[in-house]
Design an enzyme around this catalytic site. Structure first.
Site, short mmCIF file in Angstrom:
data_model
loop_
_atom_site.label_atom_id
_atom_site.label_comp_id
_atom_site.label_asym_id
_atom_site.label_seq_id
_atom_site.Cartn_x
_atom_site.Cartn_y
_atom_site.Cartn_z
N TYR A 97 0.83 -1.21 0.00
CA TYR A 97 0.00 0.00 0.00
C TYR A 97 0.86 1.25 0.00
CZ TYR A 97 -4.81 -1.49 0.45
OH TYR A 97 -6.07 -1.95 0.18
N GLU A 118 -0.72 4.78 0.04
CA GLU A 118 -1.58 5.97 0.04
C GLU A 118 -0.75 7.23 0.18
OE1 GLU A 118 -2.84 3.30 1.78
OE2 GLU A 118 -5.05 3.39 1.78
N ASP A 150 -9.80 14.50 -23.21
CA ASP A 150 -9.74 13.06 -22.91
C ASP A 150 -9.13 12.39 -24.14
OD1 ASP A 150 -10.14 10.37 -22.56
OD2 ASP A 150 -12.16 10.56 -21.74
N THR A 169 -6.27 6.96 -20.64
CA THR A 169 -6.03 5.61 -20.17
C THR A 169 -4.66 5.20 -20.70
OG1 THR A 169 -7.25 4.82 -22.10
CG2 THR A 169 -8.43 4.87 -20.01
N LYS A 197 -4.72 1.67 -24.38
CA LYS A 197 -5.27 1.67 -25.74
C LYS A 197 -4.11 1.79 -26.74
CE LYS A 197 -9.89 3.19 -24.37
NZ LYS A 197 -9.95 3.83 -23.06
N ARG A 203 -3.59 -1.72 -17.89
CA ARG A 203 -4.91 -1.14 -17.65
C ARG A 203 -4.78 -0.10 -16.56
NH1 ARG A 203 -9.32 -3.50 -20.59
NH2 ARG A 203 -10.53 -2.00 -19.41
N1 DSN Z 1 -14.43 1.15 -23.54
C1 DSN Z 1 -13.66 2.16 -24.23
C2 DSN Z 1 -13.76 2.02 -25.70
O1 DSN Z 1 -13.86 0.91 -26.16
O2 DSN Z 1 -13.69 3.00 -26.41
C3 DSN Z 1 -14.00 3.52 -23.78
O3 DSN Z 1 -13.82 3.59 -22.42
#
Ligand code: DSN
Length: 423
Positions: free
Chosen positions: A54, A56, A200, A226, A229, A235
């Site tokens: 942990y 924090e 975003d 994120t 991607k 993740r």
């Molecule tokens: N689930 C993502 C996507 O496939 O675009 C967005 O959060």
């Protein structure tokens, strides 16, 4: 030797399912635009002993002792993110994209403030103000829409709407928009109406870092991405902002919304940003776009109507219903049976339902990570056309699934070694 031996001993059911998933990822053409193959190095960091502790707080200001190494790891991750985007401040602790957006809004908005994001049905995200999401319940959401003729962002229209509704924050960045985003237009609009500009970039981070899509930074006041991607990391997610919002953003995520950061993910984010500095990553990002254009052209040639007429990024959104008389869900299911994985998707101004919309969304990050190029995209486009014109013919789907499996065997997947499977 048995692969995944500890799992085999403790929980063979889970081991077998993980192995089956590994094989699936190897044997199929994965076109979901938000998915990818993380490298072995990213997977090693994600699966490390960092999961055991942990932390924090933030580097140098933790609630627990034992942070000799985690402080260094988180600092490395933060510095790499700041350098990559040229931002004043970064926070790498959000568990995923939705909590990251939530933390930004918590930091800079009050409940009831007006926000403007692209409508979910047109390529926005749940957290950009959708009515059943916290973002549409806690804040007053005034979604903007695409231009019905061009299916593109209409910056003048967004500006006009912003003057009328006077939002406190405007979100730019999408999940199903195949074109370049003109961030400077959002900056202009936000400056004019006194709104904060939030970007975003979750879908296109890899393209931005690879230099094939403009960056919203340092223009944007706040931003999130994120990490799994087009960036090809673990993740997770992160927030970036101007210095003025740094303290509020840190406080919003911890103690505001989260407890201990996932140190294993933090380390893997640092690794992903190191990988993104390489010339190979730039070549990968450029190839993603070339591949998307090649695949779009092939689908167009086969008579599928492409939303906006094509693509400038990693993503293609196309009509199946009006083009070929097959609804999106039926189309994506048929493709899946033939070893081509995509998701059905609403198209702008869709008259069908979200569960069975008019179109399909695809993207090229995963196939590009496997080293596929334009000739392979043409082949994939031909298979897709064949599947979607024989969607109920199981024999055709099974034959194509076999051809796809054979084809995939020539393209390695980062992070997966089929030699492990030989027992
Ligand atoms: N689930 C993502 C996507 O496939 O675009 C967005 O959060």
């Amino acid at each position: 030797m048995t692969y995944l031996p500890a799992l085999e001993k403790t929980d063979p059911q889970i081991r077998d399912l993980i192995l089956a998933e590994e094989k699936r990822q190897w044997n199929v053409i994965r076109l979901i635009p938000s998915e990818n193959y993380a490298s072995k190095a990213v997977l090693e960091a994600s699966g490390s002993v960092l999961t055991n502790i942990y932390s924090e707080g933030y580097p140098g200001k933790r609630y627990y002792e034992g942070q000799q190494y985690t402080d260094q790891i988180e600092t490395l991750a933060i510095e790499r993110v700041k350098k990559a985007f040229g931002v004043d401040h970064a926070n790498v602790q959000p568990y995923s994209g939705s909590p990251a957006n939530m933390a930004v809004y918590t930091a800079v908005l009050q409940p009831g403030d007006t926000i403007m994001g692209l409508a979910l049905a047109q390529g926005g995200h749940l957290t950009h103000g959708w009515k059943v999401n916290f973002s549409g319940r806690q804040y007053h959401s005034a979604p903007y829409e695409l231009d019905p003729k061009t299916e593109r962002l209409n910056y003048d229209q967004i500006w006009k709407q912003a003057k009328e509704v006077k939002p406190k924050l405007i979100v730019a960045g999408y999940t199903a928009y195949p074109r370049i985003i003109e961030w400077n237009r959002f900056r202009e609009i936000c400056d004019d109406v006194g709104a904060l500009f939030h970007a975003d970039i979750s879908h296109i981070t890899g393209l931005i870092l690879g230099g094939v899509h403009p960056s919203p930074f340092p223009m944007a006041d706040t931003g999130i991405t994120t990490s799994h991607k087009s960036l090809r990391g673990p993740r997770g997610a992160m927030m970036m902002c101007k210095a003025a919002h740094a303290a509020a953003i840190d406080k919003a995520i911890m103690p505001g919304l989260q407890g201990g950061p996932h140190n294993n993910t933090t380390a893997a984010i640092a690794v992903a940003f190191k990988e993104a500095e390489s010339p190979a990553f730039k070549a990968y990002a450029a190839q993603i776009v070339k591949n998307a254009k090649a695949l779009a052209e092939r689908l167009n040639k086969h008579g599928f109507r492409l939303i906006t007429g094509g693509t400038d990024n990693h993503l293609i959104l196309f009509e199946t219903f009006k083009s070929k008389g097959i609804l999106g869900r039926d189309a994506s299911r048929a493709l899946d049976r033939a070893g081509i994985v995509a998701n059905c998707n609403l198209v702008p101004f869709d008259t069908q339902t979200p569960m069975n919309p008019s179109g399909v969304r695809i993207g090229t990050p995963s196939v590009t990570s496997r080293g596929m190029k334009e000739p392979e995209m043409a082949k994939i486009g031909d298979w897709m056309n064949e599947v979607l014109t024989h969607a109920t013919d199981e024999a055709v789907l099974a034959r194509i699934a076999g051809e796809v499996k054979e084809f995939c065997s020539s393209f390695v997947c980062p992070g997966i070694d089929p030699l492990n499977w030989k027992e």
